[in-house]
Write a protein that holds these residues in place. Structure first.
Motif, mmCIF file in Angstrom:
data_model
loop_
_atom_site.group_PDB
_atom_site.id
_atom_site.type_symbol
_atom_site.label_atom_id
_atom_site.label_comp_id
_atom_site.label_asym_id
_atom_site.label_seq_id
_atom_site.Cartn_x
_atom_site.Cartn_y
_atom_site.Cartn_z
ATOM 1 N N GLY A 258 0.840 -1.190 0.000
ATOM 2 C CA GLY A 258 0.000 0.000 0.000
ATOM 3 C C GLY A 258 0.873 1.237 0.000
ATOM 4 N N PRO A 259 0.296 2.414 -0.049
ATOM 5 C CA PRO A 259 1.095 3.645 0.022
ATOM 6 C C PRO A 259 1.852 3.719 1.347
ATOM 7 C CG PRO A 259 -1.163 4.098 -0.670
ATOM 8 C CD PRO A 259 -1.136 2.683 -0.212
ATOM 9 N N GLU B 126 -4.936 16.874 -3.875
ATOM 10 C CA GLU B 126 -5.201 15.489 -4.291
ATOM 11 C C GLU B 126 -4.400 14.466 -3.486
ATOM 12 O OE1 GLU B 126 -4.679 17.904 -8.207
ATOM 13 O OE2 GLU B 126 -4.091 18.021 -6.099
ATOM 14 N N PHE B 127 -3.435 14.918 -2.709
ATOM 15 C CA PHE B 127 -2.581 13.998 -1.954
ATOM 16 C C PHE B 127 -3.387 13.155 -0.972
ATOM 17 C CE2 PHE B 127 0.801 12.705 0.996
ATOM 18 C CZ PHE B 127 1.798 12.349 0.104
ATOM 19 N N GLU B 128 -4.536 13.665 -0.554
ATOM 20 C CA GLU B 128 -5.361 12.921 0.399
ATOM 21 C C GLU B 128 -5.978 11.676 -0.235
ATOM 22 O OE1 GLU B 128 -8.620 15.226 1.783
ATOM 23 O OE2 GLU B 128 -9.486 15.520 -0.212
ATOM 24 N N TYR B 129 -5.991 11.588 -1.579
ATOM 25 C CA TYR B 129 -6.588 10.430 -2.240
ATOM 26 C C TYR B 129 -5.852 9.137 -1.900
ATOM 27 C CZ TYR B 129 -8.965 13.906 -5.191
ATOM 28 O OH TYR B 129 -9.726 14.954 -5.638
ATOM 29 N N LYS C 170 5.027 10.676 -6.232
ATOM 30 C CA LYS C 170 4.604 9.624 -5.299
ATOM 31 C C LYS C 170 3.094 9.440 -5.363
ATOM 32 C CE LYS C 170 8.136 9.688 -1.644
ATOM 33 N NZ LYS C 170 8.378 9.986 -0.212
ATOM 34 N N LEU C 171 2.378 10.557 -5.397
ATOM 35 C CA LEU C 171 0.922 10.497 -5.451
ATOM 36 C C LEU C 171 0.452 9.734 -6.687
ATOM 37 C CD1 LEU C 171 -1.986 11.349 -4.711
ATOM 38 C CD2 LEU C 171 -1.542 13.489 -5.937
ATOM 39 N N MET D 213 -1.909 5.009 -9.113
ATOM 40 C CA MET D 213 -1.848 3.935 -10.116
ATOM 41 C C MET D 213 -2.099 2.582 -9.446
ATOM 42 S SD MET D 213 -1.259 4.669 -13.337
ATOM 43 C CE MET D 213 -0.613 5.938 -14.434
ATOM 44 N N TYR D 214 -1.522 2.406 -8.259
ATOM 45 C CA TYR D 214 -1.732 1.161 -7.512
ATOM 46 C C TYR D 214 -3.179 1.048 -7.039
ATOM 47 C CZ TYR D 214 -1.915 -1.912 -3.455
ATOM 48 O OH TYR D 214 -2.286 -2.871 -2.559
#
Length: 466
Positions: free
Chosen positions: A361-362, A379-382, A407-408, A413-414
């Motif tokens: 995971g992230p 959008e980083f919170e996504y 990184k985001l 993508m994952y």
């Protein structure tokens, strides 16, 4: 003669790949035919062994990366193929040993007969090294670097994309660097084979993209969030209307159950197998300064929930904690080794068992970074839509100092393309990170490139030629 080779190069390199795979299998079969003569004739043993080697090899090559000469540098190909063939050898060796436990097989193959396996692996890795370097040498003798230009929007963006592309000098010859508002942009593009579009507003990027497509220019661009969603969307036709369907993706009940089961089983096994390493790490940390063994820090996981992540302590005690830099004097001698080998992350197995993290995971960011990145990039919170992971796509494809935006994109993508097979591939690919010298690169370690010709004064930008 050269023109014939150029026209037939796809066939030539396909045969080169087939030859490599055939030789890898032949080395294994040939070496173990001495203790097991059944491998020299048509038999069930030969059939099952060939099938096992081919099936496991296919899976490992898909997990680690193919023999894609001309597309990747030699060392990454060698690392990925080397690991793939070593795992394939081990699995096939175990299968062959199990099949020959019956004395009636007249086989001298034993589990303790590991010397032959080590020799086989050594010969195969040597073959991969030779075939890879020779294959890339021939490929780049035939194919010259593509004349390329970079289209971007600022000096900072230019720095990022130039450093990345310039590492592949045999593939791309950067001739021009331009601002997307340059009046000579389209004329310059026509002089190139390949165009890199980086950090350009979507509206302007679309116009440049269409121009490149119209004139058959190769195009590379950095995706934005809508691109990630579209990339994982499906083409559907309603009546006779063609649409791209980007449906909301969440893990099903079955997927959540399988993912959690895999977390518990693998992390439990990992805890038992790695326990001697834990003892060694703890002893080394204590021996250096007598301080605490573990380090705890608040991090964010799914839905922004805060938890305490566990790590082996790699910094001196009672120092201010912030992102490390090159030659950081806060890092202990033992800590440098632990970080280099990624052993400082081992205690996060406990977080996985507690359900605070997943294997894949992230990566969980420090709370300060989450607030800072989200302020600059909402959008980083996504990436908090899923549970934080011990390893992830951004850690494998990127580096420690990869920009928050990149990184985001990797994490999204994952998330948008999740599958159980994807998790398994990323777990296998985590081993590759240990061979990447830049995987723990500090935030200030990128060499700064200066382009005195690059000018951007009140949107009046001159063309830059390198």
């Amino acid at each position: 003669m050269k023109s014939i080779i150029i026209n037939l190069q796809k066939t030539i390199f396909l045969l080169w790949k087939i030859l490599l795979y055939f030789l890898l299998m032949s080395i294994f079969i040939g070496a173990f035919s001495f203790p097991n003569p059944q491998l020299l004739r048509l038999s069930r043993t030969l059939g099952v062994t060939l099938l096992t080697f081919a099936a496991v090899g296919y899976g490992m090559i898909n997990a680690y990366g193919k023999f894609d000469i001309g597309q990747r540098k030699s060392k990454p190909i060698i690392y990925s193929l080397g690991l793939a063939v070593i795992i394939t050898d081990i699995v096939t060796y175990i299968q062959l040993a199990v099949m020959n436990t019956n004395p009636a097989n007249n086989s001298t193959l034993k589990f303790e007969n590991l010397g032959c396996l080590v020799i086989v692996m050594g010969l195969q890795v040597l073959l991969i090294v030779v075939m890879t370097y020779l294959g890339n040498y021939v490929y780049f003798r035939i194919n010259h670097p593509e004349i390329s230009c970079i289209v971007t929007s600022s000096r900072e963006s230019m720095q990022q994309i130039y450093v990345a592309v310039n590492r592949y000098k045999k593939q791309y010859n950067i001739k021009y660097i331009l601002d997307y508002r340059d009046k000579n942009l389209y004329d310059t593009i026509l002089k190139c084979h390949t165009v890199f579009i980086y950090d350009v507003p979507i509206k302007d990027r679309t116009e440049i993209f269409e121009f490149c497509y119209r004139h058959s220019r190769n195009i590379y661009f950095n995706p934005d969030v809508p691109d990630v969603v579209e990339f994982n969307a499906q083409h559907i036709v309603l009546d006779d209307v063609s649409l791209i369907g980007a449906t909301v993706k969440e893990l099903s009940l079955e997927q959540r159950f399988i993912k959690r089961s895999m977390d518990l089983i693998l992390s439990g096994i990992g805890l038992v197998v790695s326990s001697p390493i834990w003892l060694i790490c703890a002893a080394c940390i204590k021996a250096e300064d007598g301080g605490s063994v573990f380090f705890k820090q608040k991090r964010a996981t799914k839905n922004g929930e805060v938890f305490e992540v566990y790590k082996f302590r790699t910094m001196k005690e009672n120092v201010e904690n912030f992102s490390s830099t090159a030659d950081d004097d806060r890092i202990t001698k033992v800590g440098k080794v632990l970080r280099k080998c990624r052993l400082d992350e081992l205690p996060q197995i406990l977080n996985i068992l507690k359900g605070e993290m997943s294997l894949v995971g992230p990566r969980p960011e420090m709370l300060e970074n989450v607030y800072s990145y989200t302020a600059q990039l909402p959008e980083f919170e996504y990436r908090l839509r899923v549970k934080a992971g011990l390893t992830g796509y951004a850690q494998i494809a990127g580096k420690y100092n990869t920009s928050p935006r990149d990184k985001l994109i990797l994490d999204l993508m994952y998330i948008e393309n999740y599958s159980l097979w994807k998790d398994i591939k990323l777990l296998f690919q985590t081993l590759i990170v240990l061979f990447k010298s830049d995987s723990t690169e500090a935030f200030d370690s990128k060499r700064r490139i200066e382009f005195p010709e690059y000018k951007n004064i009140e949107n009046e930008v001159n063309t830059d030629e390198q």
